[in-house]
Every structure is written in structure tokens, then in C-alpha cells.
Design an enzyme around this catalytic site. Structure first.
Site, mmCIF file in Angstrom:
data_model
loop_
_atom_site.group_PDB
_atom_site.id
_atom_site.type_symbol
_atom_site.label_atom_id
_atom_site.label_comp_id
_atom_site.label_asym_id
_atom_site.label_seq_id
_atom_site.Cartn_x
_atom_site.Cartn_y
_atom_site.Cartn_z
ATOM 1 N N ASP A 67 0.778 -1.385 -0.118
ATOM 2 C CA ASP A 67 0.037 0.038 0.069
ATOM 3 C C ASP A 67 0.971 1.353 -0.317
ATOM 4 O OD1 ASP A 67 -2.267 -1.687 0.392
ATOM 5 O OD2 ASP A 67 -1.626 -1.877 2.360
ATOM 6 N N HIS A 100 -5.010 -3.308 6.058
ATOM 7 C CA HIS A 100 -4.686 -3.550 4.814
ATOM 8 C C HIS A 100 -5.934 -3.883 4.220
ATOM 9 C CE1 HIS A 100 -3.069 -5.003 0.769
ATOM 10 N NE2 HIS A 100 -3.485 -6.154 1.131
HETATM 11 P P1 NAD Z 1 -1.916 -18.567 -4.205
HETATM 12 O O1 NAD Z 1 -3.143 -19.399 -3.992
HETATM 13 O O2 NAD Z 1 -1.267 -18.514 -5.565
HETATM 14 O O3 NAD Z 1 -0.678 -19.398 -3.206
HETATM 15 C C1 NAD Z 1 -1.034 -19.668 -1.857
HETATM 16 C C2 NAD Z 1 -0.480 -21.058 -1.610
HETATM 17 O O4 NAD Z 1 -0.380 -21.176 -0.039
HETATM 18 C C3 NAD Z 1 -1.089 -22.331 -2.256
HETATM 19 O O5 NAD Z 1 0.175 -22.765 -2.999
HETATM 20 C C4 NAD Z 1 -1.566 -23.077 -1.010
HETATM 21 O O6 NAD Z 1 -1.410 -24.204 -1.272
HETATM 22 C C5 NAD Z 1 -0.655 -22.851 0.196
HETATM 23 N N1 NAD Z 1 -1.172 -22.758 1.360
HETATM 24 C C6 NAD Z 1 -2.480 -22.725 1.898
HETATM 25 N N2 NAD Z 1 -2.729 -22.908 3.075
HETATM 26 C C7 NAD Z 1 -1.396 -23.170 3.256
HETATM 27 C C8 NAD Z 1 -0.516 -23.611 4.703
HETATM 28 N N3 NAD Z 1 -1.583 -23.823 5.794
HETATM 29 N N4 NAD Z 1 0.418 -23.791 4.911
HETATM 30 C C9 NAD Z 1 1.562 -23.739 3.717
HETATM 31 N N5 NAD Z 1 0.811 -23.251 2.520
HETATM 32 C C10 NAD Z 1 -0.497 -23.110 2.495
HETATM 33 O O7 NAD Z 1 -2.087 -17.188 -3.455
HETATM 34 P P2 NAD Z 1 -1.019 -16.081 -3.650
HETATM 35 O O8 NAD Z 1 -1.796 -15.087 -4.646
HETATM 36 O O9 NAD Z 1 0.181 -16.399 -3.398
HETATM 37 O O10 NAD Z 1 -1.544 -15.229 -2.217
HETATM 38 C C11 NAD Z 1 -1.243 -15.718 -0.956
HETATM 39 C C12 NAD Z 1 -2.007 -14.865 0.001
HETATM 40 O O11 NAD Z 1 -1.337 -13.540 -0.012
HETATM 41 C C13 NAD Z 1 -3.344 -14.660 -0.195
HETATM 42 O O12 NAD Z 1 -4.104 -14.612 1.233
HETATM 43 C C14 NAD Z 1 -3.565 -13.184 -0.735
HETATM 44 O O13 NAD Z 1 -4.636 -12.469 -0.550
HETATM 45 C C15 NAD Z 1 -2.633 -12.417 0.217
HETATM 46 N N6 NAD Z 1 -1.917 -11.432 -0.502
HETATM 47 C C16 NAD Z 1 -1.535 -10.283 0.490
HETATM 48 C C17 NAD Z 1 -0.984 -8.997 -0.020
HETATM 49 C C18 NAD Z 1 -0.772 -8.016 1.017
HETATM 50 O O14 NAD Z 1 -0.478 -6.906 0.479
HETATM 51 N N7 NAD Z 1 -0.837 -8.128 2.356
HETATM 52 C C19 NAD Z 1 -0.784 -8.718 -1.378
HETATM 53 C C20 NAD Z 1 -1.231 -9.885 -2.134
HETATM 54 C C21 NAD Z 1 -1.844 -11.131 -1.565
HETATM 55 C C1 LMR Z 2 -3.497 -6.733 -2.720
HETATM 56 O O1 LMR Z 2 -3.985 -5.594 -2.055
HETATM 57 O O2 LMR Z 2 -3.440 -6.710 -4.013
HETATM 58 C C2 LMR Z 2 -3.689 -7.957 -2.140
HETATM 59 O O3 LMR Z 2 -4.016 -7.759 -0.680
HETATM 60 C C3 LMR Z 2 -4.680 -8.873 -2.934
HETATM 61 C C4 LMR Z 2 -5.893 -8.482 -2.535
HETATM 62 O O4 LMR Z 2 -6.995 -9.265 -2.289
HETATM 63 O O5 LMR Z 2 -6.308 -7.412 -2.931
#
Ligand code: NAD
Ligand code: LMR
Length: 326
Positions: A161, A189
Site C-alpha cells: 500500500d 490492509h
Molecule cells: P496462491 O493461492 O497462489 O498461493 C497460496 C499458496 O499457499 C498455495 O500454493 C496453497 O497451497 C498454500 N497454502 C495454503 N494453506 C497453506 C498452509 N496452511 N501452509 C502452507 N501453505 C499453504 O495465493 P497467492 O496469490 O500467493 O496469495 C497468498 C496470500 O497472500 C493470499 O491470502 C492473498 O490474499 C495474500 N496477499 C496479501 C497481500 C498483502 O499486501 N498483504 C498482497 C497480495 C496477496
Molecule cells: C492486494 O492488495 O493486492 C492483495 O491484498 C490482494 C487482494 O486481495 O487485494
């Protein structure tokens, strides 16, 4: 060259994992003199474990000089064993039309278990950074399980952000992103987050004066930054991954670099009017590698205070939704 540190990454075969691991192994996160051993955790099912094996093969194929070992596992105790950093990415991402808080019931459980195991088996100096959404409340859930590690060890990522806000200000002003300083994210967030533009500068001048468009700052700017995640999901059909991985590199790099001031979601302790027991985005200054203090004393006008009240309320409401997990 220092001794290698152990870096645990969950969700290591996911989208963010794929954009993140190569940057950690290249030295972007911990610097060019810090070797790393990667502990990669995925759910224990066959397909994700197979995908994880493939990712480890690709890491091998990069011949990174700083990468001193790779452990792939479906067992959280192995992944977090003696880990110095635990990067908690593994969780469900949201789809179109969802808010991040809609993930709470499913994702929250992951952080109960992982918080407990990290507390039991991670290194004495362990630091935890939560990315899986809703990140602030998941960090609170993980921290609530810990008896040994203090709450300050558990941070959540709002750096994406901050980076988004920095770029939006630069574009509006027709300036380089590097000219924009001191834009920090307060609160959740989520779309209620507050990028406190009044303290930002562009080329050393107050950003509000350079931009000279209060209506844009209070409207489209806040909206664009707050809803950027949803806009990316709508455009890409999947949530942000490379920019999220990049932000995590920045988050940790700043936390290991004394003197850096940056946005991190931490236990608020009541700063800026936040409930003392929520994890809120705040400006922090890194003191020693991995440790930080909240930067206090930024003045907040009525508009800023009302925005902080809004995002605080959302954090308090999320906490109530997961009361049974704390
Ligand atoms: P994704 O689905 O591509 O990958 C997530 C992976 O986590 C999968 O491979 C899944 O098998 C694995 N997983 C699920 N539960 C698990 C556990 N208990 N232990 C280990 N591995 C586990 O998702 P992504 O795009 O990589 O996103 C991951 C997370 O990050 C999501 O919750 C997404 O919303 C979040 N995210 C946060 C931000 C932020 O700014 N805070 C930004 C982008 C994404
Ligand atoms: C983001 O800000 O891009 C991530 O938190 C993914 C989402 O769900 O928005």
C-alpha cells in the site's frame, strides 16, 4: 560473509511464492553478504508438494551464490524449525467481488496453528511477517498463540500500500517515485487504510502543496490506493503477486536496515488513537536489525482522525469476528 540464516516461506508453490523465492535467494531481501537456507512449506497434498519440488529445482538451476540450502516440506514443524524469519504467505487469496475480511474464517485457522508452532520451534530471534489476508488480523491471531515470542515479533505487510501510494503521488505530480518521501499507511490492509498524504513530501516540498488538489488527495487518491488490490484482481483475474512479493522484499529489507522509516502493521499499543490490541499499519523506524519503534508525533487533522477512526473500527470488528481464535 555471515553464517546462513534460515528463512521459512509458507505457500511457497503459490503465485507470490514464485515471485518471491528467487529474490530472497538472490540477496534482494537480506543483502549481498547474507547467505540463506530456504525452508519451503506447502500443504502436504501431492500436487502442491510436486509443484514445490519443481520450484526448488528451479532455485537450484539459478546457482545463486547466497543460497546454501533448500528444505521442502509439508510439515510446519520442519519449516519453522530454528527459522530466523517466518514469511507467512500461504493462505487463500480472494476472488472478484470479495473483501479480504471474507477470508477470515478460512485463513484465520492457518495462523492459529502456525503461530503456535513458530512459538515452539523457531529460533530465539525469530521474526514473523504475515502476507496472507486479511494480513493485519492474521498477524494478531498468530501472535495471540505465542508464549515465548513477544507481540512485536509479529508484523503484517502494508508495504504494498505504501508503494502504491508513492507511485500515485509521483504520477500526479509528474515526479520520479524516488522524489516522494514519508508517505505512510495507517490502519488495515483494506479499502479503509489511510495513506497520510499530509506528511508526505515530493522533492523536499509538502506533497499537498506540490499537488495542490485537496479533492483529489481526499478522493481519487485514497480510493485508488485503497482499492488497488480489487482493481488488479478485476484486470488480471488473480490477485497481485509480483508486486506483493516485491513489497515483502521491501518490508523485510527495511526491517533489517537500522534507520529506515517505513509502514508496517504492528501491535498498535494505542498510538494515533488505534485500539491498543489491534495490528495497525503505522510508521516505524528500524532500530536494530529486526527491531523497530513506532514513529509518534505526526499531527493528524480532523480528516485524518476521522479516517483513522474508520480503519480502527474495522480492525476492532475483525477482531470480534475471530474472538474464538484468539
Ligand atoms: P496462491 O493461492 O497462489 O498461493 C497460496 C499458496 O499457499 C498455495 O500454493 C496453497 O497451497 C498454500 N497454502 C495454503 N494453506 C497453506 C498452509 N496452511 N501452509 C502452507 N501453505 C499453504 O495465493 P497467492 O496469490 O500467493 O496469495 C497468498 C496470500 O497472500 C493470499 O491470502 C492473498 O490474499 C495474500 N496477499 C496479501 C497481500 C498483502 O499486501 N498483504 C498482497 C497480495 C496477496
Ligand atoms: C492486494 O492488495 O493486492 C492483495 O491484498 C490482494 C487482494 O486481495 O487485494
Amino acid at each position: 560473509m555471515s553464517a546462513p540464516i534460515k528463512v521459512a516461506v509458507t505457500g511457497a508453490a503459490g503465485q507470490i511464492g514464485y515471485a518471491l523465492l528467487f529474490r530472497i535467494a538472490s540477496g534482494a531481501m537480506f543483502g549481498p553478504n547474507q547467505p540463506v537456507i530456504l525452508h519451503l512449506l506447502e500443504v502436504p497434498a501431492e500436487k502442491p508438494q510436486q509443484a514445490l519440488t519443481g520450484v526448488a529445482m528451479e532455485l537450484d538451476d539459478c546457482a545463486f551464490p547466497l543460497l546454501k540450502g533448500i528444505v521442502t516440506t509439508g510439515d510446519a514443524r520442519v519449516a519453522f524449525g530454528d527459522a530466523n524469519w517466518c514469511l507467512l504467505v500461504g493462505a487463500k487469496p480472494r476472488g472478484p467481488g470479495m473483501e479480504r475480511a471474507d477470508l477470515l474464517k478460512d485463513n484465520g485457522r492457518i495462523f492459529i496453528e502456525q503461530g503456535r508452532i513458530i512459538d515452539e520451534v523457531a529460533a530465539a530471534d525469530a521474526r514473523v511477517a504475515v502476507v496472507g489476508n486479511p494480513a493485519n488480523t492474521n498477524a494478531m491471531i498468530a501472535a495471540s498463540q505465542a508464549k515465548r515470542l513477544t507481540p512485536d515479533r509479529f508484523t503484517a505487510m502494508v508495504r504494498l500500500d505504501q508503494n502504491r501510494a508513492q507511485t500515485q503521488l509521483a504520477k500526479k505530480a509528474g515526479a520520479e517515485t524516488t522524489a516522494v518521501k514519508d508517505i505512510f499507511i495507517y490502519g488495515n490492509h483494506s479499502p479503509t487504510m489511510f495513506p497520510a498524504y499530509a506528511h508526505a513530501t515530493i522533492g523536499g516540498q509538502p506533497a499537498a502543496g506540490v499537488i495542490n488538489d485537496e479533492a483529489w488527495l481526499q478522493g481519487p487518491f485514497l480510493d485508488t490506493v485503497g482499492k488497488r488490490g480489487a482493481a488488479i484482481i478485476a484486470a488480471r483475474g488473480a490477485s497481485s503477486a509480483a508486486s506483493a512479493a516485491n513489497a515483502l522484499v521491501d518490508h523485510v529489507r527495511s526491517l533489517v536496515t537500522p534507520g529506515e522509516v517505513h509502514s508496517v502493521a504492528v501491535k498498535s499499543e494505542g498510538h494515533y488513537g488505534f485500539d491498543p490490541n489491534v495490528w495497525a499499519g503505522l510508521p516505524v523506524r528500524t532500530t536494530t536489525p529486526g527491531s523497530y519503534e513506532v514513529v509518534t508525533g505526526y499531527a493528524m487533522d480532523d480528516f485524518a482522525q476521522s479516517r483513522i477512526a474508520l480503519t480502527n473500527k474495522e480492525l476492532v470488528d475483525e477482531r470480534a469476528m475471530v474472538a474464538d481464535m484468539l
